[in-house]
Design a protein around this motif. Structure first.
Motif, PDB file in Angstrom:
ATOM      1  N   MET A   1       0.908  -0.855   0.079  1.00 16.52           N
ATOM      2  CA  MET A   1       0.289  -0.142   0.123  1.00 16.52           C
ATOM      3  C   MET A   1       1.070   1.378   0.289  1.00 16.52           C
ATOM      4  SD  MET A   1      -3.111  -1.214   2.347  1.00 16.52           S
ATOM      5  CE  MET A   1      -4.328   0.004   2.417  1.00 16.52           C
ATOM      6  N   GLY A   2       1.847   0.956   0.685  1.00 21.50           N
ATOM      7  CA  GLY A   2       2.945   2.040   0.407  1.00 21.50           C
ATOM      8  C   GLY A   2       3.226   3.018  -0.778  1.00 21.50           C
ATOM      9  N   GLY A   3       2.776   1.936  -2.135  1.00 22.54           N
ATOM     10  CA  GLY A   3       2.875   2.544  -3.127  1.00 22.54           C
ATOM     11  C   GLY A   3       2.969   3.941  -4.032  1.00 22.54           C
ATOM     12  N   GLN A   4       1.963   4.277  -3.021  1.00 17.46           N
ATOM     13  CA  GLN A   4       0.487   4.882  -3.170  1.00 17.46           C
ATOM     14  C   GLN A   4       0.468   5.746  -2.242  1.00 17.46           C
ATOM     15  OE1 GLN A   4      -0.390   6.328  -6.892  1.00 17.46           O
ATOM     16  NE2 GLN A   4      -0.038   4.481  -7.708  1.00 17.46           N
ATOM     17  N   ALA A   5       1.596   6.099  -1.398  1.00 17.41           N
ATOM     18  CA  ALA A   5       1.312   7.065  -0.133  1.00 17.41           C
ATOM     19  C   ALA A   5       1.604   8.660  -0.827  1.00 17.41           C
ATOM     20  CB  ALA A   5       2.069   6.754   0.853  1.00 17.41           C
ATOM     21  N   ASN A   6       2.214   8.769  -1.488  1.00 13.32           N
ATOM     22  CA  ASN A   6       2.696  10.072  -2.327  1.00 13.32           C
ATOM     23  C   ASN A   6       1.790  10.686  -2.580  1.00 13.32           C
ATOM     24  OD1 ASN A   6       4.245  12.315  -2.829  1.00 13.32           O
ATOM     25  ND2 ASN A   6       3.855  11.541  -4.779  1.00 13.32           N
ATOM     26  N   THR A   7       0.432   9.593  -3.194  1.00 12.43           N
ATOM     27  CA  THR A   7      -0.384  10.527  -4.544  1.00 12.43           C
ATOM     28  C   THR A   7      -1.557  10.164  -3.137  1.00 12.43           C
ATOM     29  OG1 THR A   7       0.488   8.958  -6.153  1.00 12.43           O
ATOM     30  CG2 THR A   7      -1.935   9.474  -6.532  1.00 12.43           C
ATOM     31  N   ALA A   8      -1.601   9.114  -2.263  1.00 15.93           N
ATOM     32  CA  ALA A   8      -2.996   9.723  -1.485  1.00 15.93           C
ATOM     33  C   ALA A   8      -2.685  10.567  -0.627  1.00 15.93           C
ATOM     34  CB  ALA A   8      -2.884   8.542  -0.420  1.00 15.93           C
TER      35      ALA A   8
ATOM     36  N   LEU B   1      -5.517  17.930  -1.796  1.00 16.45           N
ATOM     37  CA  LEU B   1      -5.533  18.921  -2.321  1.00 16.45           C
ATOM     38  C   LEU B   1      -7.370  18.875  -2.366  1.00 16.45           C
ATOM     39  CD1 LEU B   1      -4.347  17.351  -5.323  1.00 16.45           C
ATOM     40  CD2 LEU B   1      -4.334  19.652  -5.172  1.00 16.45           C
ATOM     41  N   GLY B   2      -8.541  18.238  -1.422  1.00 17.70           N
ATOM     42  CA  GLY B   2      -9.461  17.630  -1.300  1.00 17.70           C
ATOM     43  C   GLY B   2      -9.911  19.106   0.012  1.00 17.70           C
ATOM     44  N   ILE B   3      -8.361  19.225   0.897  1.00 18.24           N
ATOM     45  CA  ILE B   3      -8.561  20.342   1.630  1.00 18.24           C
ATOM     46  C   ILE B   3      -8.638  22.081   0.895  1.00 18.24           C
ATOM     47  CG2 ILE B   3      -8.025  21.479   4.631  1.00 18.24           C
ATOM     48  CD1 ILE B   3      -6.899  18.569   4.691  1.00 18.24           C
ATOM     49  N   PHE B   4      -7.544  22.246   0.143  1.00 14.44           N
ATOM     50  CA  PHE B   4      -8.045  23.175  -0.748  1.00 14.44           C
ATOM     51  C   PHE B   4      -8.756  23.513  -1.004  1.00 14.44           C
ATOM     52  CE2 PHE B   4      -5.306  25.458  -3.753  1.00 14.44           C
ATOM     53  CZ  PHE B   4      -4.987  26.561  -2.859  1.00 14.44           C
ATOM     54  N   ALA B   5      -9.098  22.465  -2.123  1.00  9.70           N
ATOM     55  CA  ALA B   5     -10.717  22.717  -2.571  1.00  9.70           C
ATOM     56  C   ALA B   5     -11.168  23.554  -1.899  1.00  9.70           C
ATOM     57  CB  ALA B   5     -10.930  21.309  -3.414  1.00  9.70           C
ATOM     58  N   VAL B   6     -12.006  23.004  -0.326  1.00  7.10           N
ATOM     59  CA  VAL B   6     -12.782  23.467   0.030  1.00  7.10           C
ATOM     60  C   VAL B   6     -12.697  24.539   0.628  1.00  7.10           C
ATOM     61  CG1 VAL B   6     -14.241  22.615   2.632  1.00  7.10           C
ATOM     62  CG2 VAL B   6     -13.197  20.871   0.855  1.00  7.10           C
ATOM     63  N   MET B   7     -11.289  24.871   0.795  1.00  2.37           N
ATOM     64  CA  MET B   7     -11.031  26.161   1.333  1.00  2.37           C
ATOM     65  C   MET B   7     -11.530  26.766   0.210  1.00  2.37           C
ATOM     66  SD  MET B   7      -7.192  26.218   3.380  1.00  2.37           S
ATOM     67  CE  MET B   7      -7.150  25.594   5.335  1.00  2.37           C
ATOM     68  N   ILE B   8     -10.937  26.856  -0.867  1.00  2.00           N
ATOM     69  CA  ILE B   8     -10.763  27.862  -1.653  1.00  2.00           C
ATOM     70  C   ILE B   8     -12.735  28.038  -2.187  1.00  2.00           C
ATOM     71  CG2 ILE B   8     -11.257  28.544  -5.102  1.00  2.00           C
ATOM     72  CD1 ILE B   8      -8.546  26.303  -4.741  1.00  2.00           C
ATOM     73  N   GLY B   9     -13.617  27.054  -1.417  1.00  2.00           N
ATOM     74  CA  GLY B   9     -15.398  27.296  -2.387  1.00  2.00           C
ATOM     75  C   GLY B   9     -15.246  27.817  -0.605  1.00  2.00           C
TER      76      GLY B   9
ATOM     77  N   LEU C   1       2.857  17.006  -5.556  1.00  2.00           N
ATOM     78  CA  LEU C   1       1.975  17.699  -5.827  1.00  2.00           C
ATOM     79  C   LEU C   1       1.453  18.595  -3.807  1.00  2.00           C
ATOM     80  CD1 LEU C   1      -0.767  18.067  -7.733  1.00  2.00           C
ATOM     81  CD2 LEU C   1      -1.670  16.362  -7.043  1.00  2.00           C
ATOM     82  N   ALA C   2       1.827  17.020  -3.111  1.00  2.00           N
ATOM     83  CA  ALA C   2       1.593  17.145  -1.783  1.00  2.00           C
ATOM     84  C   ALA C   2       2.159  18.286  -1.257  1.00  2.00           C
ATOM     85  CB  ALA C   2       2.312  15.850  -1.311  1.00  2.00           C
ATOM     86  N   LEU C   3       4.007  18.473  -1.410  1.00  2.00           N
ATOM     87  CA  LEU C   3       3.306  19.816  -1.540  1.00  2.00           C
ATOM     88  C   LEU C   3       2.928  20.990  -1.531  1.00  2.00           C
ATOM     89  CD1 LEU C   3       6.105  21.111   0.333  1.00  2.00           C
ATOM     90  CD2 LEU C   3       7.932  20.740  -1.497  1.00  2.00           C
ATOM     91  N   GLY C   4       3.018  21.170  -2.925  1.00  2.00           N
ATOM     92  CA  GLY C   4       2.334  22.117  -3.254  1.00  2.00           C
ATOM     93  C   GLY C   4       0.407  22.189  -2.647  1.00  2.00           C
ATOM     94  N   ALA C   5       0.345  21.670  -2.186  1.00  2.00           N
ATOM     95  CA  ALA C   5      -1.501  21.512  -1.915  1.00  2.00           C
ATOM     96  C   ALA C   5      -1.073  21.909   0.048  1.00  2.00           C
ATOM     97  CB  ALA C   5      -2.250  20.331  -2.040  1.00  2.00           C
ATOM     98  N   LEU C   6      -0.059  21.439   0.300  1.00  2.00           N
ATOM     99  CA  LEU C   6       0.506  22.184   2.052  1.00  2.00           C
ATOM    100  C   LEU C   6       0.563  23.546   2.051  1.00  2.00           C
ATOM    101  CD1 LEU C   6       0.753  21.221   4.875  1.00  2.00           C
ATOM    102  CD2 LEU C   6       2.648  20.546   4.029  1.00  2.00           C
TER     103      LEU C   6
ATOM    104  N   ILE D   1     -11.122   8.609  -2.562  1.00  2.00           N
ATOM    105  CA  ILE D   1     -10.461   7.980  -3.491  1.00  2.00           C
ATOM    106  C   ILE D   1      -9.007   8.194  -2.816  1.00  2.00           C
ATOM    107  CG2 ILE D   1      -9.747  10.261  -3.833  1.00  2.00           C
ATOM    108  CD1 ILE D   1      -9.260  10.454  -6.660  1.00  2.00           C
ATOM    109  N   ALA D   2      -7.966   8.635  -1.754  1.00  2.00           N
ATOM    110  CA  ALA D   2      -6.908   8.317  -0.967  1.00  2.00           C
ATOM    111  C   ALA D   2      -6.975   6.846  -1.040  1.00  2.00           C
ATOM    112  CB  ALA D   2      -6.344   9.194  -0.130  1.00  2.00           C
ATOM    113  N   PHE D   3      -7.632   6.254  -0.012  1.00  2.00           N
ATOM    114  CA  PHE D   3      -7.571   5.359   0.489  1.00  2.00           C
ATOM    115  C   PHE D   3      -7.816   4.096  -0.694  1.00  2.00           C
ATOM    116  CE2 PHE D   3      -8.218   1.361   3.599  1.00  2.00           C
ATOM    117  CZ  PHE D   3      -7.597   2.343   4.315  1.00  2.00           C
TER     118      PHE D   3
END
Length: 436
Positions: free
Chosen positions: A52-59, A65-73, A256-261, A292-294
């Motif tokens: 499962m760790g193979g997609q940890a960065n993506t997850a 990104l979901g948190i950032f999207a809600v903030m934009i809304g 992408l994670a660093l950008g969203a953070l 989607i992350a999980f």
């Protein structure tokens, strides 16, 4: 005896169509594959968890990104976009869907942020889709087209990476091809996806589809903003600054994670989102993208079982051994293998190295040219990316379109995209192999 890959993909597909939750569907398919390969139940689960760790960065990226999207809304800036679209595109559903497909294409090449734009752009538009009686299956098809067709056809951004993998793996297997030629080889298969998009927009989903209006959270706020006089404020300005910051950090760091953070921190620092609202916003963001992350994590574990047990290699070897010497039959067989593997793993990029080493010698033996070989390998890898329950090309559109709980992942995203893209991609891929 049928391959464990085939059986597990059939199990996953049947359970998905029966509306079993996609995460449990992939878990069950993974366990079936492990048991068929001689692993015990506990060994199958251990291998799945270890992979499962193979997609940890993506997850992590998707959750942030979901948190950032809600903030934009929360900032209300999306109200400007919705109000403008209502006035310009009222009644012009086809143009709106083509516009969404074009924006989605830009996310793969010009501004390579992949699915990051979906939770930002799509949820605020759901009210507009309902008002125009747009069939959301058409929107899902437009989004998936933009997430897949550009990397197939255009050697830039994610497309350059995809074409580079094809060229490198072919060279490693003894067949040289310039990376520029891979784009020529993939042009014909890409045309199949364009045909699928046009059929989806102008034929399949052009009729009205009624949806009950949403009254949930951000959706209701944005919908209400359409009837209000909107004024540009400092909050909106700082939101734009945060969005630009996300893009710059993501491009510079390739994370992408660093950008969203970065965007989340800026939204708090600029007080666009008050600190006291932080927990509520974060919870909403996790609700939007956490699933989607999980699913991506579980899909990575499933892929690990298939690879580590040798199930994929066994499938390729057993299949290629019975294809004979007919170019047409070999082309069809190779594409079917690619479809099965990518449907299981959800990764077109990860499928290429698996199949190239075994496909290249066969193609060379029966006389396929390097261009035809590249077309076969690229198409075989891309097949299944649309339609796979575990692919981010389907999970991303669902995450945006289901923000109000009215869009089903399998029947409203996976099935439509499978039919409109995998079928023409398969047909045009065979044509490319035969004429190049």
């Amino acid at each position: 005896m049928l391959s464990s890959v085939v059986i597990s993909v059939i199990v996953m597909s049947v359970l998905s169509l029966l509306r079993v939750n996609v995460m449990f569907t992939i878990l069950i398919a993974a366990v079936v594959a492990g048991l068929m390969e001689g692993l015990s139940l506990s060994e199958s689960m251990d291998m799945l968890i270890s992979g499962m760790g193979g997609q940890a960065n993506t997850a992590l990226s998707y959750v942030l990104l979901g948190i950032f999207a809600v903030m934009i809304g929360y900032s209300g800036i999306t109200g400007f976009l919705v109000k403008r679209l209502v006035s310009v595109l009222n009644g012009k559903r086809s143009i709106l869907l083509l516009t969404i497909a074009a924006v989605s294409c830009l996310s793969q090449n010009i501004v390579p942020i992949h699915i990051a734009f979906i939770p930002i752009l799509i949820p605020p538009l759901l009210h507009l889709f309902d008002k125009l009686k747009i069939d959301r299956r058409g929107v899902a098809s437009a989004l998936t087209f933009g997430l897949e067709a550009p990397y197939i056809m255009i050697p830039a951004g994610f497309g350059l990476i995809f074409h580079g993998i094809i060229a490198d793996e072919m060279k490693a297997s003894g067949m040289d091809i310039p990376i520029s030629s891979v784009a020529h080889a993939m042009f014909i298969p890409g045309l199949g996806m364009i045909v699928g998009l046009l059929v989806a927009i102008f034929i399949s989903y052009r009729k009205d589809r009624e949806q009950p209006f949403s009254d949930q959270g951000v959706m209701n706020e944005v919908a209400a903003s359409q009837e209000m006089e909107l004024k540009f404020s400092t909050r909106h300005f700082f939101t734009i600054v945060a969005i630009i910051g996300v893009l710059i950090v993501q491009l510079v760091s390739s994370s992408l994670a660093l950008g969203a953070l970065t965007g989340i921190i800026l939204m708090f620092l600029f007080t666009v989102v008050p600190y006291k609202e932080g927990e509520k916003v974060i919870n909403e963001g996790i609700n939007m993208m956490g699933m989607i992350a999980f699913v991506m994590l579980v899909a990575s574990g499933y892929a690990t079982i298939l690879k580590e047990t040798g199930a994929v290699e066994e499938l390729v070897k057993s299949s290629t051994g019975i294809l004979g010497e007919s170019k047409l039959i070999i082309a069809v067989g190779m594409l079917l293998i690619g479809l099965l593997i990518t449907m299981a793993t959800g990764s077109s990029f990860g499928t290429i190295p698996i199949i190239a080493a075994l496909f290249v010698p066969i193609c060379a033996t029966v006389g396929f040219s390097p261009l035809a070989t590249a077309a076969l390998i690229g198409t075989a890898g891309a097949l299944g990316d649309a339609g796979s329950p575990a692919s981010d090309s389907t999970l991303g559109p669902t995450a945006g379109l289901n923000a109000d709980g009215k869009h089903h992942h399998i029947w409203d995203t996976c099935v439509p995209t499978f039919l409109h893209y995998n079928i023409p991609l398969f047909i045009f891929g065979v044509i490319a192999a035969m004429v190049l």
